[in-house]
Design a protein around this motif. Structure first.
Motif, PDB file in Angstrom:
ATOM      1  N   TYR A  83      57.937  47.374  33.355  1.00  0.00           N
ATOM      2  CA  TYR A  83      56.522  47.014  33.179  1.00  0.00           C
ATOM      3  C   TYR A  83      56.373  45.508  32.929  1.00  0.00           C
ATOM      4  N   THR A  84      55.434  44.906  33.639  1.00  0.00           N
ATOM      5  CA  THR A  84      55.119  43.488  33.456  1.00  0.00           C
ATOM      6  C   THR A  84      53.659  43.382  33.044  1.00  0.00           C
ATOM      7  N   ASN A  85      53.398  42.656  31.979  1.00  0.00           N
ATOM      8  CA  ASN A  85      52.025  42.559  31.479  1.00  0.00           C
ATOM      9  C   ASN A  85      51.209  41.580  32.323  1.00  0.00           C
ATOM     10  N   THR A  86      50.198  42.104  33.003  1.00  0.00           N
ATOM     11  CA  THR A  86      49.314  41.272  33.835  1.00  0.00           C
ATOM     12  C   THR A  86      47.862  41.648  33.525  1.00  0.00           C
ATOM     13  N   PRO A  87      47.361  41.246  32.350  1.00  0.00           N
ATOM     14  CA  PRO A  87      45.997  41.625  31.984  1.00  0.00           C
ATOM     15  C   PRO A  87      44.958  40.918  32.848  1.00  0.00           C
ATOM     16  N   VAL A  88      43.778  41.517  32.913  1.00  0.00           N
ATOM     17  CA  VAL A  88      42.636  40.844  33.532  1.00  0.00           C
ATOM     18  C   VAL A  88      41.517  40.759  32.497  1.00  0.00           C
ATOM     19  N   ALA A  89      40.637  39.788  32.689  1.00  0.00           N
ATOM     20  CA  ALA A  89      39.507  39.597  31.785  1.00  0.00           C
ATOM     21  C   ALA A  89      38.216  39.894  32.523  1.00  0.00           C
ATOM     22  N   LEU A  90      37.300  40.565  31.837  1.00  0.00           N
ATOM     23  CA  LEU A  90      35.993  40.875  32.405  1.00  0.00           C
ATOM     24  C   LEU A  90      34.937  40.095  31.630  1.00  0.00           C
ATOM     25  N   TYR A  91      34.208  39.245  32.346  1.00  0.00           N
ATOM     26  CA  TYR A  91      33.128  38.467  31.728  1.00  0.00           C
ATOM     27  C   TYR A  91      31.899  38.584  32.623  1.00  0.00           C
ATOM     28  N   LYS A  92      30.848  39.176  32.064  1.00  0.00           N
ATOM     29  CA  LYS A  92      29.581  39.355  32.800  1.00  0.00           C
ATOM     30  C   LYS A  92      29.829  39.942  34.200  1.00  0.00           C
ATOM     31  N   ASP A  93      30.581  41.049  34.207  1.00  0.00           N
ATOM     32  CA  ASP A  93      30.837  41.816  35.429  1.00  0.00           C
ATOM     33  C   ASP A  93      31.687  41.099  36.472  1.00  0.00           C
ATOM     34  N   LEU A  95      35.673  39.647  37.253  1.00  0.00           N
ATOM     35  CA  LEU A  95      37.057  39.762  36.801  1.00  0.00           C
ATOM     36  C   LEU A  95      37.819  38.464  37.021  1.00  0.00           C
ATOM     37  N   TYR A  96      38.660  38.132  36.043  1.00  0.00           N
ATOM     38  CA  TYR A  96      39.498  36.933  36.116  1.00  0.00           C
ATOM     39  C   TYR A  96      40.919  37.296  35.702  1.00  0.00           C
ATOM     40  N   ASN A  97      41.908  36.693  36.383  1.00  0.00           N
ATOM     41  CA  ASN A  97      43.300  36.934  36.019  1.00  0.00           C
ATOM     42  C   ASN A  97      43.704  36.144  34.780  1.00  0.00           C
ATOM     43  N   LEU A  98      44.607  36.740  34.000  1.00  0.00           N
ATOM     44  CA  LEU A  98      45.209  36.077  32.843  1.00  0.00           C
ATOM     45  C   LEU A  98      46.722  36.134  33.009  1.00  0.00           C
ATOM     46  N   PRO A  99      47.456  35.175  32.410  1.00  0.00           N
ATOM     47  CA  PRO A  99      46.951  33.965  31.738  1.00  0.00           C
ATOM     48  C   PRO A  99      46.336  33.017  32.773  1.00  0.00           C
ATOM     49  N   ASN A 101      45.763  30.836  35.537  1.00  0.00           N
ATOM     50  CA  ASN A 101      46.660  30.417  36.603  1.00  0.00           C
ATOM     51  C   ASN A 101      45.849  30.149  37.865  1.00  0.00           C
ATOM     52  N   MET A 102      46.523  29.881  38.962  1.00  0.00           N
ATOM     53  CA  MET A 102      45.809  29.518  40.187  1.00  0.00           C
ATOM     54  C   MET A 102      44.854  30.612  40.655  1.00  0.00           C
ATOM     55  N   ASN A 103      45.196  31.878  40.399  1.00  0.00           N
ATOM     56  CA  ASN A 103      44.250  32.954  40.732  1.00  0.00           C
ATOM     57  C   ASN A 103      42.960  32.794  39.934  1.00  0.00           C
ATOM     58  N   THR A 104      43.101  32.491  38.632  1.00  0.00           N
ATOM     59  CA  THR A 104      41.933  32.292  37.763  1.00  0.00           C
ATOM     60  C   THR A 104      41.088  31.127  38.270  1.00  0.00           C
ATOM     61  N   PHE A 105      41.738  30.014  38.607  1.00  0.00           N
ATOM     62  CA  PHE A 105      41.009  28.814  39.024  1.00  0.00           C
ATOM     63  C   PHE A 105      40.293  29.040  40.364  1.00  0.00           C
ATOM     64  N   TYR A 106      40.914  29.828  41.223  1.00  0.00           N
ATOM     65  CA  TYR A 106      40.251  30.165  42.483  1.00  0.00           C
ATOM     66  C   TYR A 106      39.018  31.032  42.199  1.00  0.00           C
ATOM     67  N   GLN A 107      39.155  31.990  41.264  1.00  0.00           N
ATOM     68  CA  GLN A 107      38.030  32.863  40.910  1.00  0.00           C
ATOM     69  C   GLN A 107      36.883  32.066  40.282  1.00  0.00           C
ATOM     70  N   LEU A 108      37.225  31.032  39.522  1.00  0.00           N
ATOM     71  CA  LEU A 108      36.207  30.215  38.844  1.00  0.00           C
ATOM     72  C   LEU A 108      35.540  29.218  39.790  1.00  0.00           C
ATOM     73  N   TRP A 109      36.358  28.503  40.564  1.00  0.00           N
ATOM     74  CA  TRP A 109      35.850  27.334  41.290  1.00  0.00           C
ATOM     75  C   TRP A 109      36.124  27.346  42.791  1.00  0.00           C
ATOM     76  N   GLU A 150      34.113  28.906  27.819  1.00  0.00           N
ATOM     77  CA  GLU A 150      32.922  29.748  27.651  1.00  0.00           C
ATOM     78  C   GLU A 150      33.146  31.160  28.173  1.00  0.00           C
ATOM     79  N   LYS A 151      33.850  31.277  29.293  1.00  0.00           N
ATOM     80  CA  LYS A 151      33.996  32.590  29.921  1.00  0.00           C
ATOM     81  C   LYS A 151      35.170  33.409  29.377  1.00  0.00           C
ATOM     82  N   LEU A 152      36.255  32.741  29.013  1.00  0.00           N
ATOM     83  CA  LEU A 152      37.485  33.484  28.739  1.00  0.00           C
ATOM     84  C   LEU A 152      38.050  33.315  27.326  1.00  0.00           C
ATOM     85  N   ILE A 153      37.525  32.380  26.553  1.00  0.00           N
ATOM     86  CA  ILE A 153      38.092  32.148  25.214  1.00  0.00           C
ATOM     87  C   ILE A 153      37.077  32.396  24.099  1.00  0.00           C
TER      88      ILE A 153
END
Length: 371
Positions: A83-93, A95-99, A101-109, A150-153
């Motif tokens: 098992y590898t821990n790959t959580p996701v974060a839900l903010y205002k419907d 989804l963002y990857n954690l920690p 990373n480039m997936n998160t930055f692509y989702q944001l911007w 604002e979105k993830l912390i």
């Protein structure tokens, strides 16, 4: 062992520290008795089987370490899965990857290269012009900029601590893990996994052939318990051991709501964080995904941070200046003891990951037995 005493060691608490210490003492020919106020052994790593699923009763426990000796040690009792821990974060419907990373930055911007992501973060930080962060909010903003904050912390942290980020000290966030790769693996540690069959297998292996008495409150008959053994291994609250002589140490607590759903797959991931302050829980755990389960039903747990009171379970020490000062007074008393060993999260008043508790117990064993 003296003639008048039945045991070499009375171990108060059957969590990982107490279980490892007792196991190692038994290996050295010592007789141990473990007592625990709960109706099960294993402390917070205890799992309850529901619908064929090992439910982590006290929150998600994901074993991870860089220490090969500790990894080999736990695997000598039970095989761990991949098992590898790959959580996701839900903010205002959304989804963002954690920690982060480039997936998160692509989702944001919508950025696709590390340089684009670095430039975006840097421009946001520079625009704020925070020279000396005076609280957690300013510290986080100065490290990561407003979008991620604002979105993830912000909301998640405020729920965890039960107070506004502007009221929290800056030192809580010394750094934030930022990766400029497309890697969702939460931990950097080399070894990671969950015991196949759940954590109870690990605890059962540690406690094999050791006497354990459950639903026993040490403090109700303290003198009688102490009289049974030459040495006490105490893993409970150190301030309670000393009758709160210098006042109570403070903690954050958690409340868990377990739900069984008549669906095969509830959220598609073991851990989903809810980062809005308005959502009262911090995360939802879907336990079957820790062991790649295919059961027809599923069990999820909502995790609610709470202010701690003496009736609630203490989970996270609040290591601020006031509590640290109080703990030092208790530690000075503990250091003078000749036949009491203090160990674990509550007795040492510090947050430990599982591998750290096991390492601490093994170190205490080698010091105590002078190896």
């Amino acid at each position: 062992m003296s003639l008048s005493r039945e045991y070499d060691y009375l171990v108060v608490g059957s969590g990982l520290f107490g279980s490892v210490f007792a196991h190692e003492a038994k290996k050295r020919g010592k007789k141990c008795l473990i007592i625990d106020k709960r109706d099960h052994a294993g402390g917070n790593v205890y799992c309850k089987e529901v619908e064929g699923i090992n439910v982590h009763q006290y929150g998600a426990h994901i074993f991870h370490t860089n220490d090969k000796q500790i990894w080999d040690y736990v695997n000598s009792f039970v095989e761990f899965n991949r098992y590898t821990n790959t959580p996701v974060a839900l903010y205002k419907d959304k989804l963002y990857n954690l920690p982060f990373n480039m997936n998160t930055f692509y989702q944001l911007w919508g950025v696709k290269t590390p340089q684009e992501a670095k430039d975006k973060i840097q421009s946001q930080i520079e625009a704020l012009d925070i020279k000396e962060p005076s609280n957690l909010e300013e510290q986080a903003l100065s490290l990561i900029g407003p979008d991620i904050y604002e979105k993830l912390i912000k909301g998640y942290t405020e729920k965890q601590w039960g107070r506004s980020a502007t009221e929290l000290p800056a030192f809580i966030i010394k750094r934030l893990p930022v990766r400029f790769t497309y890697d969702n693996n939460y931990f950097n540690d080399k070894y990671q996994g969950i015991p196949i069959g759940g954590y109870n297998k690990l605890v059962e292996g540690l406690l094999k052939d050791i006497e354990v008495r459950l639903s026993v409150d040490y403090f109700e008959n303290r003198e009688e318990w102490n009289a049974l053994a030459d040495t006490i291994v105490f893993t409970g609250k150190i301030d309670q051991y000393y009758n709160y002589e210098f006042g109570q140490l403070e903690y954050r607590s958690l409340k868990f709501e377990h739900e069984t759903h008549d669906v095969e797959n509830y959220q598609g991931n073991a851990v989903v964080n809810y980062t809005e302050r308005e959502v009262p829980f911090t995360r939802i755990i879907e336990h079957k995904h820790f062991e790649f389960g295919t059961q027809p039903k599923t069990v999820v747990t909502k995790e609610y941070p709470e202010e701690w009171t003496s009736e609630k379970e203490p989970y996270y020490p609040i290591n601020d200046a006031k509590n640290t000062s109080t703990f030092k007074k208790y530690q000075e008393l503990a250091d003078k003891e000749t036949n009491v060993i203090f160990g674990g999260r509550l007795a040492e008043y510090r947050y430990y990951d599982m591998h750290q508790i096991i390492g601490s117990a093994l170190k205490q064993v080698s010091v105590h037995f002078q190896e």
